[in-house]
Design an enzyme around this catalytic site. Sequence first.
Site, PDB file in Angstrom:
ATOM      1  CB  ALA A  36      -0.930   0.003   1.211  1.00  0.00           C
ATOM      2  CD  GLU A  72      -3.691 -14.779  -2.609  1.00  0.00           C
ATOM      3  OE1 GLU A  72      -3.351 -15.968  -2.608  1.00  0.00           O
ATOM      4  OE2 GLU A  72      -3.286 -13.954  -1.766  1.00  0.00           O
ATOM      5  CG  ASN A  98      -6.586  -2.647  -6.566  1.00  0.00           C
ATOM      6  OD1 ASN A  98      -6.244  -1.663  -7.213  1.00  0.00           O
ATOM      7  ND2 ASN A  98      -6.152  -2.883  -5.338  1.00  0.00           N
ATOM      8  CE1 TYR A 156       1.453  -5.754  -6.498  1.00  0.00           C
ATOM      9  CE2 TYR A 156      -0.865  -6.192  -6.856  1.00  0.00           C
ATOM     10  CZ  TYR A 156       0.163  -5.804  -6.020  1.00  0.00           C
ATOM     11  OH  TYR A 156      -0.093  -5.464  -4.723  1.00  0.00           O
TER      12      TYR A 156
END
Length: 162
Positions: A83, A116, A121, A128
């Site tokens: 985050a 995961e 999102n 990623y």
Amino acid sequence: MVNKRIEIEVEYMKAEHLPEVLEIERESFYAPWSKKAFLNEINQNKLSIMLVARAKDQEVFSGILGYACIWSVIDEFHITNVAVMPEFRGKGIGEQLIGFIVTLAKEKGVNILTLEVRQSNYGAIRLYCKTGFMPVRIRKRYYSDTDEDAMVMELHTRSRKV
């Protein structure tokens, strides 16, 4: 406004980082981890690697910009949380954190990184993919708070043998 890249330095998370980490956690996730959960990861979970990111230039921002939580299991890193403070997203912090994790994995002889991510999102999925992760499968109704599916993503640190 230009999204100027902010160079970071990464250090291991300590209990004194938690007020800032918990604020980022609450602003980032539907079902945020508790202080107790973070303390358990820092102090008791032997598999856990907890990291925080700060700006190299403390004049930019002197606090915690982001964090990452990883479990190291045999030859695998499982990323449980990444985050970044909402107002600092899009400035390369998440990408650098992931890059740090990949470098650390290679140094420790880790062959695969997994995670995961909520299928909704899109920002995280883009991050990623940009850092080398590939989607490999869907976990149906993985997130109990919303019953949303999770996309499982992997990054292999060396070529896979067929």
